[in-house]
Design an enzyme around this catalytic site. Structure first.
Site, mmCIF file in Angstrom:
data_model
loop_
_atom_site.group_PDB
_atom_site.id
_atom_site.type_symbol
_atom_site.label_atom_id
_atom_site.label_comp_id
_atom_site.label_asym_id
_atom_site.label_seq_id
_atom_site.Cartn_x
_atom_site.Cartn_y
_atom_site.Cartn_z
ATOM 1 N N ASP A 103 38.343 32.439 43.589
ATOM 2 C CA ASP A 103 38.452 31.760 42.300
ATOM 3 C C ASP A 103 37.900 30.339 42.466
ATOM 4 O OD1 ASP A 103 39.287 31.256 39.677
ATOM 5 O OD2 ASP A 103 41.348 30.876 40.225
ATOM 6 N N THR A 107 41.616 28.470 48.492
ATOM 7 C CA THR A 107 42.393 29.311 49.416
ATOM 8 C C THR A 107 41.538 29.804 50.578
ATOM 9 O OG1 THR A 107 43.762 30.018 47.572
ATOM 10 C CG2 THR A 107 43.842 31.384 49.557
ATOM 11 N N ASP A 159 48.483 39.794 41.089
ATOM 12 C CA ASP A 159 49.740 39.667 40.344
ATOM 13 C C ASP A 159 49.687 38.592 39.279
ATOM 14 O OD1 ASP A 159 49.656 37.516 42.336
ATOM 15 O OD2 ASP A 159 51.677 37.056 41.627
#
Ligand code: IMP
Ligand code: MG
Length: 181
Positions: A103, A107, A159
């Site tokens: 994204d 991360t 999620d």
């Protein structure tokens, strides 16, 4: 559960087919090597990791790393932290890092740099989804499943506030469900 989705981007069949192709590409890329060490960023990459490993025809050592990613549920956290690190030794190993979705890039960059400090022989990355438009930290993955537009998606491990990971397909949630948890 599919009725929770506004739009399905990738069906179970699409995912299965693409993972089989990716598995072949990865097997080809590492064909000169006796073994690879896979590091999976959990929880998001759990489903993808298990299925891709079934499609890689080379002996594998597997470890996981846990990174805190979202403070609020559908916006990427700019400063993720490693909350549970790797136990396997990575020095002089051929390492393949796997994540569910790229994204903003924070991360994977964090984990990539962390692994680099362990002096692997090589380090490649594999992601299922690429949300290229959202990138704020430049990062290009070596293996990519699918490109997706700037939409928040769930399913197949992804999620929303720890829910919906077990949807077999990948899609965007109905708007009335966003913000309801
Ligand atoms: P980044 O640090 O912004 O690149 O975010 C990557 C992490 O955020 C991924 O490992 C996912 O866990 C999570 N993430 C990013 N976009 C989505 C999405 O659309 N749905 C669910 N999780 C996402
Ligand atoms: Mg994740």
């Amino acid at each position: 559960m599919k009725e929770l989705l506004e739009k399905i981007y990738f069906t179970e069949e699409d995912i299965k087919k693409r993972i089989s192709e990716l598995g072949q590409d990865i097997t080809e890329a590492y064909k000169e090597h006796d073994e690879i060490t896979v590091i999976s960023i959990i929880n998001g990459a759990l489903y993808f990791t298990i299925d891709i490993l079934r499609n890689i025809n080379i002996p594998i050592r597997l470890d996981c790393i846990r990174v805190s990613s979202y403070h609020n549920k559908s916006q990427s956290n700019k400063e993720p932290e490693i909350i549970d690190s790797i136990r396997l030794d990575l020095k002089d190993r051929h390492v393949l890092l796997i994540d569910d979705i790229l994204d903003t890039g924070h991360t994977i960059s964090l984990v990539y740099d962390h692994i680099k400090q362990c002096h692997p022989s090589s380090l490649l990355t594999c992601i299922l989804l690429d949300k290229k438009r959202r990138r704020t930290v430049p990062f290009k993955s070596d293996f990519v499943g699918f490109k997706i537009p700037d939409k928040f998606v769930v399913g197949y491990g992804l999620d929303y506030a720890e829910r919906y990971r077990n949807l077999p397909c990948i899609g965007s949630l109905k708007t009335e469900l966003l913000g309801s948890i």
